[in-house]
Design a protein around this motif. Structure first.
Motif, mmCIF file in Angstrom:
data_model
loop_
_atom_site.group_PDB
_atom_site.id
_atom_site.type_symbol
_atom_site.label_atom_id
_atom_site.label_comp_id
_atom_site.label_asym_id
_atom_site.label_seq_id
_atom_site.Cartn_x
_atom_site.Cartn_y
_atom_site.Cartn_z
ATOM 1 N N ALA A 239 0.823 -1.212 0.000
ATOM 2 C CA ALA A 239 0.000 0.000 0.000
ATOM 3 C C ALA A 239 0.856 1.260 0.000
ATOM 4 O O ALA A 239 0.662 2.154 -0.814
ATOM 5 N N PHE A 240 1.756 1.396 0.971
ATOM 6 C CA PHE A 240 2.730 2.497 1.021
ATOM 7 C C PHE A 240 2.075 3.873 1.071
ATOM 8 O O PHE A 240 2.629 4.855 0.583
ATOM 9 N N GLY A 241 0.893 3.963 1.659
ATOM 10 C CA GLY A 241 0.200 5.236 1.771
ATOM 11 C C GLY A 241 -0.837 5.469 0.699
ATOM 12 O O GLY A 241 -1.701 6.342 0.840
ATOM 13 N N GLY A 242 -0.805 4.704 -0.385
ATOM 14 C CA GLY A 242 -1.703 4.932 -1.508
ATOM 15 C C GLY A 242 -3.053 4.266 -1.385
ATOM 16 O O GLY A 242 -3.888 4.385 -2.288
ATOM 17 N N LYS A 243 -3.304 3.573 -0.271
ATOM 18 C CA LYS A 243 -4.583 2.882 -0.100
ATOM 19 C C LYS A 243 -5.262 3.254 1.211
ATOM 20 O O LYS A 243 -6.058 2.486 1.745
ATOM 21 N N SER A 244 -4.957 4.453 1.705
ATOM 22 C CA SER A 244 -5.651 4.956 2.892
ATOM 23 C C SER A 244 -6.883 5.771 2.523
ATOM 24 O O SER A 244 -7.683 6.104 3.387
ATOM 25 N N GLU A 245 -7.020 6.106 1.247
ATOM 26 C CA GLU A 245 -7.965 7.120 0.824
ATOM 27 C C GLU A 245 -9.272 6.523 0.303
ATOM 28 O O GLU A 245 -9.358 5.337 0.003
#
Length: 737
Positions: A239-245
């Protein structure tokens, strides 16, 4: 159990290909969705002709925003003020603002028919002027949102520097740096499957980092109660931050499923993933630093213009994180930071592993090296002279954070020893005298912030002698199935195999924040640690009631409570009445730190850069499972190497991405990895029972500035700040000349 190198439980199924991802689900009557996307970076949307798409055999439906006028807008991730007056529609309405923006959704019985339908659609766009650089966009008359400027947020931290400091300092250095745009390049791209349920509810399977946040956003968008929506996160391939949204595509897929009253799945392909959103990084940085003749830093000024892409919803807070971490490991008397979030016609940005901290570390670490070069001081020595002292903690930074603990000199000393710093300096001199290919040595000492907010944890004893741990975190590859049971087992003094973790399902876990910002063990692990302790307390209290004795008379050991000669296992207590303890815990943020050292060689004729050695020394506090932390360290280090040497989301002048496949967007493979060395120091987190700090993002923070500083040291030029990432052969060849 704490500190044991237990193998990851989940690996057994994942390496056999037995994992279950969103793309593996087999849901009856499910249709596949693809999106018609803009091939123009900025333009007025005149018409979307979907008749040809609907005529394609197998296509079930094709809709634009005009067909779905009730479509909600994408919600902001953290900063509602920055998006006011700048709506992000789930499907474009009157204007598109980046190449790849969703214009229509096509649904079909299979992906092949859906893509044929997408290709048959016709979109009429009138091109508008394109803005690609945030500094230029900030002052441009071209407005992405008519009537509103392109600066969506501007903040200052610290106090303006006294002008006398700049006038009277022995030396002042300045630099301009570019943090290039990056792609997240997770192995599994974004994916969501939505199934309508009887009564108007929804079940959502999604590759995500924060299922409870997604449930809240979907409920608000579609007028549902949160309990009407079940969000399940199956296995996740990074994910690396790209799947929190809550991305616009998720809203469009949900709306389509509700309208069709049947399941709808969207699996992003790699071209979509690379053209974005999301992107990461993307900052222009301008720095100025003043120091005395002894190398003591007197003042530091940082100006950041951050590219948040066509919409500010997911990236506007990242430059604020950069601002608050601006001073790194140094005690600096005067600090002033100004940061601006600016919309451009690139794909929207969001957090990318490190989320503001790599950008901050790169700016100050490169500038400290500039200062050392100007003063003729050793880069290691100038760092030592400016470190925050170990006895100064807790330390209030000029930008608003309170560092909990640290011993930065100790980490640097270990890094220099592991690298053989003096040995490489001697070799550097020898090569220069012999006219051989130059080498450079680069350092970075970083501080990062980890953990944020509260987290839920619960531990329940079962009648069969096992235990269930529930967590509001959401593993996307961090190994929670192994490390969280370790924590619980350590408190309960039982074998870890007796503890089973449940997370990533909002129907089972009542609340949660998720996994991002290196918060899982520090916050979620600490919540489970406290819940397990409360479970022991509850068992002792119940045993005291059974035996009619004071609680202090009840002993606990290895899953058994006892009073004199009478004992009962927690399983026996649970057989008669539920035995469970819940905990919601919100520890302060912590500040892991470390030191990185790199040696590189630059071939002067071709500019090819070879990393001869890269050393990482990290301080994560107490490490629960060193094997898992090793994996996190390797992974983040490789991504840091990728940013420094290879990765770059490039756009042509018309705003079209030039990197649409992994043939164009280069990431390091095993063949490119240099010799890596890892070591640790341990400064426990004083604010949690575990003593753990975050451990997932260090390599992305420490590796890039160490490598760039090494390259600058190799070419030995006065304008050392002219080197920009990625350090391609052409970049290095140009610098060497």
């Amino acid at each position: 159990m704490i500190g044991a190198r237990l193998p990851r439980r989940e690996d057994a199924r994942l390496v056999r290909g037995a994992g279950c991802y969103v793309g593996d689900l087999r849901i009856q009557d499910c249709v596949e969705a693809v999106f018609v996307r803009s091939d123009v970076a900025h333009g007025v949307l005149r018409e979307v002709e979907l008749g040809p798409a609907r005529a394609v055999p197998g296509v079930v439906a094709a809709w634009s925003h005009a067909d779905l006028p009730f479509l909600p807008e994408a919600p902001p991730m953290m900063d509602p003020e920055s998006v006011r007056g700048r709506p992000w529609p789930a499907l474009a309405t009157d204007r598109v603002r980046y190449t790849g923006e969703s214009v229509a959704i096509v649904l079909a019985r299979d992906r092949y028919a859906a893509e044929d339908g997408r290709d048959a659609a016709r979109v009429d766009l009138e091109a508008l002027p394109v803005l690609l650089d945030p500094t230029e966009a900030a002052g441009s008359d071209v407005q992405l949102f008519p009537g509103m400027g392109n600066v969506t947020q501007e903040k200052e931290f610290g106090e303006p520097i006294d002008p006398d400091v700049w006038e009277n300092a022995a030396v002042v250095v300045e630099g301009n740096y570019r943090q290039q745009l990056l792609a997240h390049t997770y192995m599994e791209t974004r994916a969501v499957l939505v199934r309508p349920e009887p009564g108007g509810g929804l079940t959502v399977w999604v590759s995500h980092q924060a299922p409870h946040r997604l449930r809240r956003d979907l409920a608000g968008a579609f007028g549902l109660r949160p309990e009407q929506i079940r969000v399940v996160v199956p296995d996740v391939g990074g994910a690396f931050g790209g799947k929190s949204e809550t991305w616009p595509e998720y809203l469009a897929v949900t709306a389509a499923a509700r309208r069709l009253n049947r399941p709808v799945r969207w699996l992003e392909d790699r071209a979509e993933s690379l053209t974005g959103p999301p992107h990461g990084r993307g900052q222009n940085q301008r720095v100025r630093m003043a120091a005395g003749a002894d190398g003591r830093i007197l003042a530091y000024e940082l100006h950041v213009d951050a590219d948040v892409g066509g919409y500010p919803h997911t990236g506007s807070f990242v430059p604020m994180a950069t601002s608050m971490m601006a001073t790194g490991a140094y005690a600096i008397p005067q600090v002033h930071v100004r940061s601006r979030a600016v919309v451009t016609n690139t794909a929207p940005t969001c957090p990318y592993r490190g989320a503001g901290r790599p950008e901050a570390a790169s700016a100050i670490e490169r500038t400290v090296d500039l200062l050392a070069h100007r003063l003729g001081l050793d880069p290691a020595e100038i760092r030592r002279r400016n470190f925050i002292r170990p006895d100064a903690f807790p330390y209030d930074t000029p930008t608003g954070f309170t560092y909990d603990s640290g011993n930065y000199s100790a980490a640097l000393d270990v890094a220099l020893r592991e690298l053989d710093y003096q040995g490489w300096r001697t070799e550097q001199v020898r090569r220069r005298e012999a006219g051989e290919a130059p080498i450079g040595i680069g350092l970075c000492t970083y501080v990062e912030r980890s953990g944020a907010g509260e987290e839920f944890g619960a531990v329940e004893a079962c009648a069969d002698g096992t235990f269930v741990a529930l967590s509001g975190c959401c593993s996307t590859g961090q190994g929670h199935e192994t490390s969280f049971p370790q924590v619980v087992a350590a408190v309960l003094d039982v074998e870890p195999d007796r503890v089973r973790l449940v997370e990533r399902d909002t129907a089972v876990v009542p609340q949660g924040i998720g996994s991002f910002a290196s918060r899982s063990m520090q916050t979620g692990g600490a919540a489970l640690h406290r819940a397990a302790g409360k479970l022991v307390d509850s068992a002792r209290k119940r045993m005291a009631e059974i035996c009619a004795v004071p609680v202090d008379a009840v002993r606990y050991e290895s899953g058994t409570v006892s009073v004199d000669s009478r004992s009962m296992t927690l399983a026996e207590l649970a057989a008669s009445e539920q035995l469970r303890a819940d905990e919601t815990y919100a520890p302060p943020e912590s500040f892991p730190f470390g030191a990185y050292a790199a040696v590189v060689e630059i071939e002067p004729e071709l500019g090819e850069l070879t990393v001869l050695k890269l050393v990482a020394v990290d301080d994560y506090g107490v490490v629960v499972n060193p094997l898992i932390v090793d994996g996190q360290s390797y992974g983040s280090m490789v991504q840091g190497i990728g940013q420094a040497l290879y990765e770059d989301m490039r756009y042509d002048p018309d705003g079209r991405p030039a990197t649409r496949s992994l043939l164009d967007y280069l990431i390091p493979t095993l063949s490119e990895l240099p010799p890596l060395s890892f070591a640790e120091t341990c400064t426990p987190n004083p604010n949690t029972p575990l003593g753990a700090k975050g451990a997932g993002e260090a390599g992305c923070i420490g590796a890039p500035p160490a490598l760039v500083n090494a390259a600058a040291d190799a070419v030995s030029r006065e304008r050392r700040d002219a080197l920009q990432m990625p350090l391609t052969p052409y970049t290095c060849w140009s610098a060497a000349r």
